[in-house]
Design a protein around this motif. Structure first.
Motif, short mmCIF file in Angstrom:
data_model
loop_
_atom_site.label_atom_id
_atom_site.label_comp_id
_atom_site.label_asym_id
_atom_site.label_seq_id
_atom_site.Cartn_x
_atom_site.Cartn_y
_atom_site.Cartn_z
N GLN A 30 63.98 33.16 38.80
CA GLN A 30 64.87 32.90 39.92
C GLN A 30 66.27 32.52 39.41
O GLN A 30 67.28 32.98 39.94
CB GLN A 30 64.31 31.79 40.82
CG GLN A 30 63.13 32.24 41.62
CD GLN A 30 62.51 31.13 42.46
OE1 GLN A 30 62.92 29.98 42.39
NE2 GLN A 30 61.50 31.49 43.23
N ALA A 31 66.32 31.71 38.37
CA ALA A 31 67.61 31.34 37.78
C ALA A 31 68.28 32.56 37.15
O ALA A 31 69.49 32.76 37.29
CB ALA A 31 67.43 30.24 36.75
N LEU A 32 67.49 33.39 36.49
CA LEU A 32 68.02 34.59 35.84
C LEU A 32 68.74 35.49 36.84
O LEU A 32 69.73 36.12 36.52
CB LEU A 32 66.88 35.35 35.15
CG LEU A 32 67.24 36.57 34.31
CD1 LEU A 32 68.11 36.17 33.13
CD2 LEU A 32 65.97 37.25 33.82
N GLY A 33 68.25 35.50 38.06
CA GLY A 33 68.86 36.34 39.09
C GLY A 33 70.02 35.72 39.83
O GLY A 33 70.73 36.41 40.55
N THR A 34 70.25 34.41 39.68
CA THR A 34 71.30 33.76 40.45
C THR A 34 72.35 33.04 39.62
O THR A 34 73.49 32.90 40.05
CB THR A 34 70.71 32.74 41.45
OG1 THR A 34 69.92 31.79 40.74
CG2 THR A 34 69.87 33.43 42.50
N VAL A 35 71.99 32.57 38.45
CA VAL A 35 72.90 31.81 37.60
C VAL A 35 73.72 32.79 36.76
O VAL A 35 73.19 33.77 36.26
CB VAL A 35 72.11 30.82 36.71
CG1 VAL A 35 73.00 30.15 35.70
CG2 VAL A 35 71.41 29.79 37.59
N SER A 36 75.01 32.52 36.62
CA SER A 36 75.91 33.48 35.99
C SER A 36 76.01 33.37 34.47
O SER A 36 76.12 34.37 33.79
CB SER A 36 77.31 33.35 36.58
OG SER A 36 77.30 33.79 37.91
N THR A 37 76.01 32.16 33.94
CA THR A 37 76.33 32.03 32.52
C THR A 37 75.09 31.85 31.64
O THR A 37 74.15 31.15 32.02
CB THR A 37 77.27 30.83 32.29
OG1 THR A 37 76.62 29.64 32.74
CG2 THR A 37 78.58 30.99 33.04
N PRO A 38 75.11 32.47 30.47
CA PRO A 38 73.99 32.31 29.53
C PRO A 38 73.75 30.85 29.16
O PRO A 38 72.61 30.42 28.99
CB PRO A 38 74.41 33.12 28.31
CG PRO A 38 75.40 34.11 28.82
CD PRO A 38 76.10 33.43 29.96
N GLU A 39 74.82 30.07 29.06
CA GLU A 39 74.68 28.66 28.70
C GLU A 39 73.85 27.90 29.73
O GLU A 39 72.99 27.10 29.37
CB GLU A 39 76.07 28.02 28.57
CG GLU A 39 76.00 26.59 28.12
CD GLU A 39 77.36 26.02 27.73
OE1 GLU A 39 77.39 24.82 27.41
OE2 GLU A 39 78.37 26.75 27.73
N MET A 40 74.08 28.16 30.99
CA MET A 40 73.30 27.47 32.03
C MET A 40 71.85 27.96 32.05
O MET A 40 70.94 27.19 32.33
CB MET A 40 73.95 27.65 33.40
CG MET A 40 75.22 26.86 33.58
SD MET A 40 74.90 25.07 33.68
CE MET A 40 76.04 24.44 32.49
N LEU A 41 71.63 29.23 31.75
CA LEU A 41 70.25 29.73 31.66
C LEU A 41 69.52 29.09 30.49
O LEU A 41 68.34 28.75 30.59
CB LEU A 41 70.24 31.25 31.55
CG LEU A 41 70.59 31.99 32.83
CD1 LEU A 41 70.83 33.47 32.56
CD2 LEU A 41 69.49 31.80 33.88
#
Length: 169
Positions: free
Chosen positions: A79-90
């Motif tokens: 779910q995060a992979l589809g909505t969060v923009s930056t690699p750092e936040m993932l």
């Protein structure tokens, strides 16, 4: 008549109920290529951090293996992979799922001018130094709704990263 080979990564995405990650693209191949590229970016971010913490391994093989033992963890990450923009936040999301604690979090927002999200993670046994994660992309604010928000002895706690279940049963 063409037959596509089963793709284990696609299977876990669909089995986790996150088909939208694939179906929102023009083609299945385009979607899977995009998602794999995002995972490569997260892995590069982990490798570049250095420091005292071991680099987190995050790729489709890790997600597939983890899915067999912890489906909700993988579902939340997808779910995060589809909505969060930056690699750092993932990477931060993955670290939280590995057991890192949210030591501090702050968000600054000024309408149409500024957004900044800052999160510091700490390893529970304190043998590793804290890690800071920052983003200026407001799309990354979407991950806040996944955090466990509670009070313990009337003290505020942000703990864990969880899959959203927005469907009515």
């Amino acid at each position: 008549m063409s037959s596509q080979q089963p793709d284990r990564f696609e299977e876990i995405i669909r089995n986790a109920g996150e088909s939208w990650l694939i179906d929102s693209f023009a083609s299945r191949d385009q979607a899977l290529s995009h998602l794999r590229k995002r995972l490569t970016e997260v892995q590069a971010c982990a490798a570049s951090r250095g420091g005292s913490a071991p680099a987190s391994r995050i790729d489709e093989h890790v997600l597939i293996a983890t899915y067999t033992t912890n489906r909700e963890r993988v579902r939340a990450f997808l779910q995060a992979l589809g909505t969060v923009s930056t690699p750092e936040m993932l990477l931060m999301v993955w670290r939280i799922q590995e057991g890192w604690a949210i030591a501090s979090a702050s968000m600054e927002y000024v309408q149409e001018q500024n957004f900044q999200l800052c999160v510091q993670l700490a390893w529970p046994d304190r043998n590793l130094g804290p890690e800071d994660y920052k983003s200026n992309d407001i799309d990354d604010a979407a991950l806040l709704r996944h955090l466990g928000i509670l009070k313990i002895d009337d003290k505020p706690v942000l703990d864990g990263f969880y899959a959203l279940s927005l469907q009515k049963h």
